[in-house]
Write a protein that holds these residues in place. Structure first.
Motif, PDB file in Angstrom:
ATOM      1  N   HIS A  90      35.088  38.635  32.324  1.00  0.00           N
ATOM      2  CA  HIS A  90      35.564  38.453  31.260  1.00  0.00           C
ATOM      3  C   HIS A  90      36.966  38.839  30.762  1.00  0.00           C
ATOM      4  CE1 HIS A  90      31.203  40.443  30.670  1.00  0.00           C
ATOM      5  NE2 HIS A  90      31.037  39.039  30.678  1.00  0.00           N
ATOM      6  N   GLY A  91      36.614  38.575  29.950  1.00  0.00           N
ATOM      7  CA  GLY A  91      38.164  37.719  29.641  1.00  0.00           C
ATOM      8  C   GLY A  91      39.416  39.433  29.493  1.00  0.00           C
ATOM      9  N   ASP A  92      38.573  40.676  29.137  1.00  0.00           N
ATOM     10  CA  ASP A  92      39.677  41.447  29.736  1.00  0.00           C
ATOM     11  C   ASP A  92      40.157  42.378  30.432  1.00  0.00           C
ATOM     12  OD1 ASP A  92      36.548  41.938  30.098  1.00  0.00           O
ATOM     13  OD2 ASP A  92      36.891  44.317  28.899  1.00  0.00           O
ATOM     14  N   HIS A  93      39.128  41.152  31.790  1.00  0.00           N
ATOM     15  CA  HIS A  93      39.180  41.789  33.297  1.00  0.00           C
ATOM     16  C   HIS A  93      40.108  40.992  33.520  1.00  0.00           C
ATOM     17  CE1 HIS A  93      36.993  45.179  32.675  1.00  0.00           C
ATOM     18  NE2 HIS A  93      36.198  44.338  32.113  1.00  0.00           N
ATOM     19  N   LEU A  94      40.216  39.289  33.288  1.00  0.00           N
ATOM     20  CA  LEU A  94      40.595  38.259  34.308  1.00  0.00           C
ATOM     21  C   LEU A  94      41.296  37.259  32.850  1.00  0.00           C
ATOM     22  CD1 LEU A  94      41.044  35.835  37.178  1.00  0.00           C
ATOM     23  CD2 LEU A  94      38.249  35.537  36.020  1.00  0.00           C
ATOM     24  N   ASN A  95      42.370  37.004  33.667  1.00  0.00           N
ATOM     25  CA  ASN A  95      42.973  36.375  33.058  1.00  0.00           C
ATOM     26  C   ASN A  95      44.263  35.628  33.753  1.00  0.00           C
ATOM     27  OD1 ASN A  95      45.705  35.549  31.438  1.00  0.00           O
ATOM     28  ND2 ASN A  95      44.134  34.882  30.083  1.00  0.00           N
ATOM     29  N   GLU A  96      43.515  33.818  33.907  1.00  0.00           N
ATOM     30  CA  GLU A  96      43.971  32.979  35.068  1.00  0.00           C
ATOM     31  C   GLU A  96      45.728  32.953  34.878  1.00  0.00           C
ATOM     32  OE1 GLU A  96      43.369  29.549  37.826  1.00  0.00           O
ATOM     33  OE2 GLU A  96      41.817  29.691  35.970  1.00  0.00           O
ATOM     34  N   GLU A  97      46.169  32.973  33.679  1.00  0.00           N
ATOM     35  CA  GLU A  97      47.942  32.856  33.518  1.00  0.00           C
ATOM     36  C   GLU A  97      48.654  34.285  33.948  1.00  0.00           C
ATOM     37  OE1 GLU A  97      50.183  31.704  29.681  1.00  0.00           O
ATOM     38  OE2 GLU A  97      48.370  31.430  29.025  1.00  0.00           O
ATOM     39  N   THR A  98      48.332  35.429  33.956  1.00  0.00           N
ATOM     40  CA  THR A  98      48.688  36.485  33.681  1.00  0.00           C
ATOM     41  C   THR A  98      48.733  36.706  35.045  1.00  0.00           C
ATOM     42  OG1 THR A  98      47.653  36.809  32.206  1.00  0.00           O
ATOM     43  CG2 THR A  98      48.481  39.003  33.321  1.00  0.00           C
ATOM     44  N   LEU A  99      47.506  36.455  35.891  1.00  0.00           N
ATOM     45  CA  LEU A  99      47.793  36.398  37.196  1.00  0.00           C
ATOM     46  C   LEU A  99      48.260  35.766  37.976  1.00  0.00           C
ATOM     47  CD1 LEU A  99      43.585  36.590  38.264  1.00  0.00           C
ATOM     48  CD2 LEU A  99      45.359  38.189  38.394  1.00  0.00           C
ATOM     49  N   ASN A 100      49.017  34.807  37.540  1.00  0.00           N
ATOM     50  CA  ASN A 100      49.871  33.607  38.000  1.00  0.00           C
ATOM     51  C   ASN A 100      51.285  34.070  37.462  1.00  0.00           C
ATOM     52  OD1 ASN A 100      48.815  31.017  39.676  1.00  0.00           O
ATOM     53  ND2 ASN A 100      47.572  31.226  37.725  1.00  0.00           N
ATOM     54  N   ALA A 101      51.378  34.865  37.169  1.00  0.00           N
ATOM     55  CA  ALA A 101      53.102  35.069  36.270  1.00  0.00           C
ATOM     56  C   ALA A 101      52.988  36.549  36.905  1.00  0.00           C
ATOM     57  CB  ALA A 101      52.480  35.699  35.244  1.00  0.00           C
ATOM     58  N   VAL A 102      52.062  37.415  37.299  1.00  0.00           N
ATOM     59  CA  VAL A 102      52.340  38.758  37.847  1.00  0.00           C
ATOM     60  C   VAL A 102      52.825  38.372  39.341  1.00  0.00           C
ATOM     61  CG1 VAL A 102      51.966  39.760  35.468  1.00  0.00           C
ATOM     62  CG2 VAL A 102      50.219  39.174  37.539  1.00  0.00           C
ATOM     63  N   GLY A 103      52.056  37.791  40.239  1.00  0.00           N
ATOM     64  CA  GLY A 103      51.945  37.691  41.428  1.00  0.00           C
ATOM     65  C   GLY A 103      52.852  36.377  41.587  1.00  0.00           C
ATOM     66  N   ASP A 104      53.005  36.541  43.318  1.00  0.00           N
ATOM     67  CA  ASP A 104      53.696  35.520  43.955  1.00  0.00           C
ATOM     68  C   ASP A 104      52.519  34.764  45.222  1.00  0.00           C
ATOM     69  OD1 ASP A 104      54.569  37.502  46.084  1.00  0.00           O
ATOM     70  OD2 ASP A 104      56.244  37.368  44.449  1.00  0.00           O
ATOM     71  N   SER A 105      53.160  34.460  45.780  1.00  0.00           N
ATOM     72  CA  SER A 105      52.616  33.941  47.445  1.00  0.00           C
ATOM     73  C   SER A 105      52.246  34.954  48.358  1.00  0.00           C
ATOM     74  CB  SER A 105      53.437  33.485  48.387  1.00  0.00           C
ATOM     75  OG  SER A 105      54.528  33.407  48.306  1.00  0.00           O
ATOM     76  N   THR A 106      53.513  35.976  48.390  1.00  0.00           N
ATOM     77  CA  THR A 106      53.629  37.310  49.032  1.00  0.00           C
ATOM     78  C   THR A 106      52.241  38.480  48.337  1.00  0.00           C
ATOM     79  OG1 THR A 106      55.083  38.636  48.248  1.00  0.00           O
ATOM     80  CG2 THR A 106      55.694  37.401  49.730  1.00  0.00           C
ATOM     81  N   THR A 107      51.465  38.198  47.227  1.00  0.00           N
ATOM     82  CA  THR A 107      50.717  38.791  46.460  1.00  0.00           C
ATOM     83  C   THR A 107      49.207  38.868  47.168  1.00  0.00           C
ATOM     84  OG1 THR A 107      52.430  39.076  44.825  1.00  0.00           O
ATOM     85  CG2 THR A 107      50.270  40.317  44.514  1.00  0.00           C
ATOM     86  N   THR A 108      48.344  39.947  47.339  1.00  0.00           N
ATOM     87  CA  THR A 108      47.779  39.726  48.452  1.00  0.00           C
ATOM     88  C   THR A 108      46.638  40.133  47.187  1.00  0.00           C
ATOM     89  OG1 THR A 108      47.592  40.705  50.612  1.00  0.00           O
ATOM     90  CG2 THR A 108      45.505  40.939  49.318  1.00  0.00           C
ATOM     91  N   ILE A 109      45.372  39.098  46.749  1.00  0.00           N
ATOM     92  CA  ILE A 109      44.428  39.825  45.447  1.00  0.00           C
ATOM     93  C   ILE A 109      43.164  39.582  46.139  1.00  0.00           C
ATOM     94  CG2 ILE A 109      43.377  38.810  43.600  1.00  0.00           C
ATOM     95  CD1 ILE A 109      46.057  36.884  43.104  1.00  0.00           C
ATOM     96  N   PHE A 110      42.421  40.465  45.622  1.00  0.00           N
ATOM     97  CA  PHE A 110      40.326  40.879  46.088  1.00  0.00           C
ATOM     98  C   PHE A 110      40.285  40.608  44.379  1.00  0.00           C
ATOM     99  CE2 PHE A 110      42.810  43.144  49.686  1.00  0.00           C
ATOM    100  CZ  PHE A 110      41.908  42.414  51.048  1.00  0.00           C
ATOM    101  N   ALA A 111      39.070  39.437  44.893  1.00  0.00           N
ATOM    102  CA  ALA A 111      38.237  39.895  43.607  1.00  0.00           C
ATOM    103  C   ALA A 111      36.570  39.399  44.069  1.00  0.00           C
ATOM    104  CB  ALA A 111      38.573  38.438  42.978  1.00  0.00           C
ATOM    105  N   PRO A 112      35.581  39.327  43.008  1.00  0.00           N
ATOM    106  CA  PRO A 112      34.580  39.163  43.736  1.00  0.00           C
ATOM    107  C   PRO A 112      34.071  37.608  43.882  1.00  0.00           C
ATOM    108  CG  PRO A 112      34.143  39.998  41.725  1.00  0.00           C
ATOM    109  CD  PRO A 112      35.687  40.327  42.052  1.00  0.00           C
ATOM    110  N   GLN A 113      33.513  36.867  44.215  1.00  0.00           N
ATOM    111  CA  GLN A 113      33.397  35.595  44.256  1.00  0.00           C
ATOM    112  C   GLN A 113      33.075  34.751  42.847  1.00  0.00           C
ATOM    113  OE1 GLN A 113      33.762  33.958  46.979  1.00  0.00           O
ATOM    114  NE2 GLN A 113      33.773  32.081  45.451  1.00  0.00           N
ATOM    115  N   ALA A 114      32.484  35.529  41.890  1.00  0.00           N
ATOM    116  CA  ALA A 114      32.067  35.001  40.440  1.00  0.00           C
ATOM    117  C   ALA A 114      33.688  35.259  39.868  1.00  0.00           C
ATOM    118  CB  ALA A 114      31.592  35.632  39.898  1.00  0.00           C
ATOM    119  N   VAL A 115      34.105  35.628  40.346  1.00  0.00           N
ATOM    120  CA  VAL A 115      36.251  35.605  39.939  1.00  0.00           C
ATOM    121  C   VAL A 115      36.900  34.537  40.222  1.00  0.00           C
ATOM    122  CG1 VAL A 115      38.399  36.879  40.022  1.00  0.00           C
ATOM    123  CG2 VAL A 115      36.090  37.843  38.751  1.00  0.00           C
TER     124      VAL A 115
END
Length: 265
Positions: A90-115
């Protein structure tokens, strides 16, 4: 003897949250110091609520973001994350633009498969999937995905079982729980040895303050923080939640943070 220092403070940043109305915030924070006997190294936990379900926290030596939304502006002045946790689609938990803005190639991201399936950019190739009840290790931390889902028939369409994750993060024996969007499901009620629990309560999407309190009473964390408590009719009554937990006499401290610092009067 080690000292476990918890410094809690608010952020004055804003993001929009889908399908939810704004109301008055009624939370304050103080600095607290908790001392426990241990031979382990000192572990520090500091959290900055951004808004609703989004937060930045230091846990040990790592900077975590959970459910970062709101764009880069929402995280101005915050340290870059070492690790990002996403709970649901849902939009109050997942925003792809924000993920790309705040992280970089060194950032580890964990998420469920649906995300991961919902992502449309190359970011999806950098996200590590983690499923309900699965535990993964990262740089000395253990991360366990806790189921999150609705129990009420009229609400099951919001969060289906198996799609999203709550999380328990453990480091040096300290255990932090974020509920994600859930009701007082058995998997939450059966948690053990939780030091700090962040528990949602908003209708119609998650649960009432009464069910949230009853669930917390069942697993009796050392401290509990109401979060994700804005629903269709405004903010949930977190004072009532506190009174219910306090009345249970389970030695759980209820800590109120300002998760809605930009609410209009």
């Amino acid at each position: 003897m080690r000292k476990l220092v918890l410094t809690v403070f608010t952020a004055t940043l804003l993001f929009s949250c889908k399908n939810e109305n704004k109301s008055d915030a009624n939370s304050d924070m103080d600095e607290m110091v908790v001392t426990t006997d241990s031979t382990a190294v000192e572990t520090e936990f500091n959290i900055t609520p951004i808004e609703h379900a989004t937060a930045v926290f230091d846990f040990g030596d790592a900077v975590f973001y959970i459910d970062p939304v709101g764009g880069a502006a929402a995280f101005e002045g915050q340290p870059k994350p070492n690790i990002i946790l996403v709970t649901d689609i849902h939009g109050d938990h997942l925003n792809e633009e924000t993920l790309n803005a705040v992280g970089d190639s060194t950032t580890t991201i964990f998420a469920p498969q649906a995300v991961i399936d919902a992502l449309k950019t190359d970011l999806k190739n950098r996200v590590t999937p983690i499923a309900n009840d699965e535990t993964k290790s990262w740089d000395g931390y253990e991360l366990t995905a806790i189921p999150m889902y609705n129990l009420r028939e009229e609400a099951k369409q919001f969060h289906t079982k198996g799609r999203g994750n709550g999380y328990v993060i453990e480091k040096d024996g300290m255990r932090i729980y974020f509920s994600g969007d859930t009701e007082d499901i058995p998997e939450m009620r059966n948690l053990k040895d939780i030091d700090k629990a962040f528990v949602c309560m908003n209708l119609p999407y998650t649960m009432t303050v009464e069910r949230a309190a009853d669930g917390v009473i069942a697993f009796a964390p050392k401290q509990v923080y109401p979060y994700h408590f804005r629903g269709q009719d405004g903010l949930s009554d977190t004072d009532k939640f506190k009174s219910l937990v306090d009345a249970a006499d389970i030695d759980t401290e209820v800590i109120m943070l300002d998760w809605y610092p930009n609410n209009a009067e």
